[in-house]
Design a protein around this motif. Structure first.
Motif, mmCIF file in Angstrom:
data_model
loop_
_atom_site.group_PDB
_atom_site.id
_atom_site.type_symbol
_atom_site.label_atom_id
_atom_site.label_comp_id
_atom_site.label_asym_id
_atom_site.label_seq_id
_atom_site.Cartn_x
_atom_site.Cartn_y
_atom_site.Cartn_z
ATOM 1 N N TYR A 1 11.041 24.511 0.622
ATOM 2 C CA TYR A 1 10.632 25.867 0.243
ATOM 3 C C TYR A 1 10.787 26.797 1.448
ATOM 4 O O TYR A 1 10.583 26.384 2.590
ATOM 5 N N ALA A 2 11.024 28.061 1.166
ATOM 6 C CA ALA A 2 11.067 29.058 2.230
ATOM 7 C C ALA A 2 9.633 29.442 2.589
ATOM 8 O O ALA A 2 8.728 29.403 1.743
ATOM 9 N N LEU A 3 9.436 29.779 3.846
ATOM 10 C CA LEU A 3 8.103 30.205 4.263
ATOM 11 C C LEU A 3 7.771 31.550 3.622
ATOM 12 O O LEU A 3 8.641 32.418 3.479
ATOM 13 N N PRO A 4 6.521 31.750 3.259
ATOM 14 C CA PRO A 4 6.142 33.058 2.701
ATOM 15 C C PRO A 4 6.198 34.130 3.796
ATOM 16 O O PRO A 4 6.032 33.838 4.983
ATOM 17 N N VAL A 5 6.471 35.352 3.383
ATOM 18 C CA VAL A 5 6.439 36.474 4.317
ATOM 19 C C VAL A 5 5.042 37.080 4.209
ATOM 20 O O VAL A 5 4.732 37.800 3.255
ATOM 21 N N THR A 51 -5.274 37.569 13.548
ATOM 22 C CA THR A 51 -4.188 36.792 12.954
ATOM 23 C C THR A 51 -4.625 36.294 11.586
ATOM 24 O O THR A 51 -5.721 35.749 11.427
ATOM 25 N N VAL A 52 -3.740 36.502 10.608
ATOM 26 C CA VAL A 52 -3.992 35.990 9.267
ATOM 27 C C VAL A 52 -2.987 34.871 8.982
ATOM 28 O O VAL A 52 -1.816 34.972 9.333
ATOM 29 N N THR A 53 -3.485 33.812 8.409
ATOM 30 C CA THR A 53 -2.626 32.733 7.931
ATOM 31 C C THR A 53 -2.630 32.807 6.414
ATOM 32 O O THR A 53 -3.690 32.724 5.787
ATOM 33 N N GLY A 54 -1.448 33.013 5.863
ATOM 34 C CA GLY A 54 -1.327 33.101 4.409
ATOM 35 C C GLY A 54 -0.679 31.851 3.849
ATOM 36 O O GLY A 54 0.202 31.257 4.487
ATOM 37 N N THR A 55 -1.125 31.450 2.702
ATOM 38 C CA THR A 55 -0.586 30.281 2.017
ATOM 39 C C THR A 55 0.004 30.734 0.694
ATOM 40 O O THR A 55 -0.621 31.513 -0.040
ATOM 41 N N ASP A 56 1.222 30.239 0.375
ATOM 42 C CA ASP A 56 1.832 30.609 -0.908
ATOM 43 C C ASP A 56 1.501 29.559 -1.969
ATOM 44 O O ASP A 56 0.778 28.594 -1.709
ATOM 45 N N ALA A 57 2.030 29.741 -3.163
ATOM 46 C CA ALA A 57 1.739 28.840 -4.291
ATOM 47 C C ALA A 57 2.249 27.425 -4.047
ATOM 48 O O ALA A 57 1.759 26.471 -4.663
ATOM 49 N N LEU A 61 2.725 27.758 4.688
ATOM 50 C CA LEU A 61 1.933 28.676 5.491
ATOM 51 C C LEU A 61 2.826 29.531 6.388
ATOM 52 O O LEU A 61 3.859 29.082 6.865
ATOM 53 N N ASN A 62 2.341 30.727 6.655
ATOM 54 C CA ASN A 62 2.948 31.572 7.659
ATOM 55 C C ASN A 62 1.863 32.523 8.171
ATOM 56 O O ASN A 62 0.798 32.632 7.550
ATOM 57 N N THR A 63 2.119 33.188 9.285
ATOM 58 C CA THR A 63 1.104 34.056 9.871
ATOM 59 C C THR A 63 1.662 35.440 10.159
ATOM 60 O O THR A 63 2.878 35.644 10.215
ATOM 61 N N ASP A 64 0.755 36.363 10.355
ATOM 62 C CA ASP A 64 1.074 37.706 10.826
ATOM 63 C C ASP A 64 -0.147 38.212 11.592
ATOM 64 O O ASP A 64 -1.248 37.665 11.454
#
Length: 168
Positions: A1-5, A51-57, A61-64
């Motif tokens: 899977y591609a990392l979420p933006v 820093t936020v770590t977001g998780t997709d379905a 994981l990815n961060t911003d």
């Protein structure tokens, strides 16, 4: 899977004691550092990078990051306390900010003649960033003394007399 933006949002600059709410985007769940909860207001106490770590379905994981900058607050000064006698003109000037608003009908830099009494006037100063601070000055207006020169006296030319007054 591609990392979420994942998007933490734009950097913010706020006045002290201002609450902010951080909301991540681009995922289905978000975890912030520095004890921040996604979508829950808090009041930052220092300039901080979050820093936020977001998780997709898919569980990827990815961060911003974003930075919340605290403006330096103004330090407003109402000036010295004032004591005058009835009929004396008084002028209050605020300092330390860009604009000033006084309570009690006082206008910054405009003189007025107050009645006898004791007053406290509070000024709210706002700086160029919209940050505010307040200060107060006391005003005491004393009544003028009542002076009595005594009763009128008639004297003959060349006579001497004694005059006395009271009340001062």
């Amino acid at each position: 899977y591609a990392l979420p933006v994942i998007d933490a949002g734009l950097d913010l600059s706020v006045c002290p004691n201002t609450s902010v709410t951080l909301n991540g985007a681009g995922g289905v769940s978000y975890t912030w550092d520095n004890s921040v909860s996604n979508g829950v207001a808090f009041t930052p106490t220092t300039t901080t990078t979050y820093t936020v770590t977001g998780t997709d379905a898919n569980g990827c994981l990815n961060t911003d990051q974003l930075q919340v900058t605290l403006f330096v607050p103004p330090i407003v000064d109402a000036g010295l306390d004032v004591e005058v006698c009835t009929g004396t003109s008084v002028t209050f000037f605020g300092s330390g900010a860009a604009t000033y608003s006084w309570d009690g009908g006082v206008i910054d830099g405009q003189s007025f003649v107050p009645a006898v009494g004791s007053y406290t006037f509070t000024v709210t100063g706002t700086d160029a960033n919209g940050c505010v601070d307040t200060d107060a000055a006391d005003l005491l207006v004393n009544p003028n003394p009542v002076v009595n020169a005594g009763p009128d006296q008639l004297i003959c030319p060349g006579a001497t007399t004694s005059l006395s007054g009271s009340g001062a």
